[in-house]
Design an enzyme around this catalytic site. Structure first.
Site, PDB file in Angstrom:
ATOM      1  N   ARG A  81      26.256  96.548 -20.821  1.00 26.96           N
ATOM      2  CA  ARG A  81      26.728  97.130 -22.395  1.00 26.96           C
ATOM      3  C   ARG A  81      26.061  98.729 -22.604  1.00 26.96           C
ATOM      4  NH1 ARG A  81      25.127  93.076 -27.193  1.00 26.96           N
ATOM      5  NH2 ARG A  81      23.063  93.883 -26.700  1.00 26.96           N
ATOM      6  N   LYS A 184      25.890 100.138 -29.034  1.00 26.65           N
ATOM      7  CA  LYS A 184      24.801  99.696 -29.732  1.00 26.65           C
ATOM      8  C   LYS A 184      23.963 101.224 -29.816  1.00 26.65           C
ATOM      9  CE  LYS A 184      21.060  96.521 -29.189  1.00 26.65           C
ATOM     10  NZ  LYS A 184      21.018  95.799 -30.606  1.00 26.65           N
ATOM     11  N   GLU A 220      30.021  90.927 -38.644  1.00 26.50           N
ATOM     12  CA  GLU A 220      28.880  90.656 -38.130  1.00 26.50           C
ATOM     13  C   GLU A 220      27.670  90.513 -39.246  1.00 26.50           C
ATOM     14  OE1 GLU A 220      27.303  92.623 -34.841  1.00 26.50           O
ATOM     15  OE2 GLU A 220      28.139  94.265 -35.270  1.00 26.50           O
TER      16      GLU A 220
HETATM   17  N1  PLP Z   1      24.991  92.864 -33.552  1.00 24.62           N
HETATM   18  C1  PLP Z   1      24.173  93.616 -33.432  1.00 24.62           C
HETATM   19  C2  PLP Z   1      24.517  94.715 -34.498  1.00 24.62           C
HETATM   20  C3  PLP Z   1      22.937  93.606 -32.887  1.00 24.62           C
HETATM   21  O1  PLP Z   1      22.284  94.574 -33.400  1.00 24.62           O
HETATM   22  C4  PLP Z   1      22.785  92.635 -32.109  1.00 24.62           C
HETATM   23  C5  PLP Z   1      21.533  92.566 -31.457  1.00 24.62           C
HETATM   24  O2  PLP Z   1      21.392  93.183 -30.063  1.00 24.62           O
HETATM   25  C6  PLP Z   1      23.838  91.826 -31.739  1.00 24.62           C
HETATM   26  C7  PLP Z   1      24.798  91.609 -32.570  1.00 24.62           C
HETATM   27  C8  PLP Z   1      23.437  90.627 -30.986  1.00 24.62           C
HETATM   28  O3  PLP Z   1      23.692  90.967 -29.671  1.00 24.62           O
HETATM   29  P1  PLP Z   1      22.943  90.242 -28.531  1.00 24.62           P
HETATM   30  O4  PLP Z   1      23.278  88.691 -28.305  1.00 24.62           O
HETATM   31  O5  PLP Z   1      23.440  91.009 -27.360  1.00 24.62           O
HETATM   32  O6  PLP Z   1      21.427  90.528 -28.637  1.00 24.62           O
HETATM   33  C1  COI Z   2      18.516  92.702 -30.594  1.00 29.44           C
HETATM   34  O1  COI Z   2      18.783  91.289 -31.054  1.00 29.44           O
HETATM   35  O2  COI Z   2      18.035  92.653 -29.487  1.00 29.44           O
HETATM   36  C2  COI Z   2      18.602  93.659 -31.572  1.00 29.44           C
HETATM   37  O3  COI Z   2      18.654  94.660 -30.760  1.00 29.44           O
HETATM   38  C3  COI Z   2      18.344  93.413 -33.099  1.00 29.44           C
HETATM   39  C4  COI Z   2      17.913  94.303 -33.692  1.00 29.44           C
HETATM   40  C5  COI Z   2      16.223  94.137 -33.913  1.00 29.44           C
HETATM   41  C6  COI Z   2      18.212  95.774 -33.743  1.00 29.44           C
END
Ligand code: PLP
Ligand code: COI
Length: 341
Positions: A81, A184, A220
């Site tokens: 990612r 991200k 989201e």
């Molecule tokens: N959506 C956003 C905007 C986020 O910052 C995060 C955190 O990382 C997620 C979704 C969830 O992604 P993940 O499950 O890969 O941490």
């Molecule tokens: C995560 O879940 O890893 C995130 O990045 C969420 C947030 C603290 C930005």
């Protein structure tokens, strides 16, 4: 040396640790990995990360398992990612082996900060890449720094695995329809701050953002994806403007393993009236059950958890995810990187 941290009451925040690791891309190649004790970065005041938002990051967790071993959850997916995010912002993609090596190093060097099994806490890894070249005209950097720091953390939402409340507002978008939502990058979070702080002031833990084109479908949930359980089916928004959550991907697989059908599709806001359970999911949020969702513009409250408690399927999925992360059950999908410390 032991730390004197109270693991069980750690918030989700920054705790200084012993080391961070760094690597610089310069003259067309990645250099040697540097182990640093400094919490600061020296950079040019015209660096592209400061002016033109060339910054991408990741979030992943390491857990101390039942057997005492440390496991990093879905390391390769995070490596994939951050490459995709970097490509989206015309930054230098980080080679997978460099990402893996530096994550493992960052955990190993800070082993004493990996919370003990049973504490409910984990070690959060925050890899970030930034454009370092001074530019005044808008163009990408040629030099990049990749850093990983770690911090022991507790639950993201104060409620932990208790239910939390969320709101919908049409006053703000986090991203544009064909914008950077899939990546991200700091800019998406900057754009979400106003909405997030307004929601917090009103007592909600996060904003459930709608699709930025039509504001008809769920997108989201603040810093997390969204899923719901409707008539025994796991439903989650399909959208080009959300971050592809690795936790959501894992929960979908666990649901399928349990025989629960999964639908990734557009979810109209009004369908919230028909769901039995809902949660915000992500590395930080894990699976945070939602009690109710207020649509502030329409003055409608969608009560999800009628008894105020997390629903049975969300609980089952949460427990299944945690059991894999903590090495309590066999990792049949090979999601953990087990450290050889
Ligand atoms: N959506 C956003 C905007 C986020 O910052 C995060 C955190 O990382 C997620 C979704 C969830 O992604 P993940 O499950 O890969 O941490
Ligand atoms: C995560 O879940 O890893 C995130 O990045 C969420 C947030 C603290 C930005």
């Amino acid at each position: 040396m032991e730390t004197n941290l109270d693991w069980a009451s750690l918030p989700f925040g920054y705790v200084p640790t012993d080391y961070n690791v760094r690597c610089t891309y310069r003259d067309g190649k990645w250099g040697d990995i540097e182990v640093s004790q400094s919490e600061t970065i020296n950079m040019h005041m015209a660096a592209t990360c400061l002016h033109y938002g060339q910054e991408v990051f990741e979030g992943l967790k390491a857990f101390r398992g039942k057997d005492g071993k440390i496991r990093i959850f879905r390391l390769k997916e995070n490596a994939k990612r951050i490459r995709s995010s970097a490509e989206g912002l015309v930054m230098e993609p980080i080679p997978e082996d460099l990402f893996l090596k530096m994550c493992v190093m960052a955990v190993k060097l800070n082993e004493r900060f990996v919370p003990p099994y049973g504490s409910g806490a984990s070690l959060y890894l925050r890899p970030l890449e930034i454009g370092m070249t001074p530019r005044v005209g808008v163009s990408p950097a040629s030099e990049y720094m990749f850093i990983i720091f770690v911090s022991p953390v507790g639950p993201y939402f104060k409620s932990g695995f208790g239910t939390t409340s969320i709101c919908i507002t049409r006053d703000y978008d986090r991203v544009a329809p064909k914008g950077t939502g899939r990546f991200k990058t700091g800019g998406n979070y900057a754009a979400s701050l106003k909405a997030g702080m307004t929601a917090k002031d009103k007592g909600y833990s996060a904003v459930l953002f709608l699709d930025p084109r039509e504001k008809k479908y769920l997108d989201e949930c603040g810093p997390a994806n969204f899923f719901a359980i409707k008539n025994g089916v796991y439903i989650t928004p399909a959208s080009d403007s959300i971050l592809p959550s690795i936790t959501n991907m894992s929960l979908q697989q666990l649901a399928k393993d349990m025989g629960i059908p999964v639908e990734a599709r557009h979810i109209p806001v009004e369908e919230l009236a028909e769901v039995d359970e809902a949660a915000a999911c992500g590395t930080a949020a894990v699976a945070s059950p939602i009690g109710y969702i207020d649509d502030l513009d329409k003055n409608v409250r969608y009560v999800i958890a009628k008894d105020g408690k997390p629903g049975p399927i969300t609980t089952k999925l949460y427990n299944a995810l945690r059991a894999i992360q903590l090495g309590e059950v066999e990792d049949i999908h090979g999601w953990n990187h087990v450290m050889g410390i």
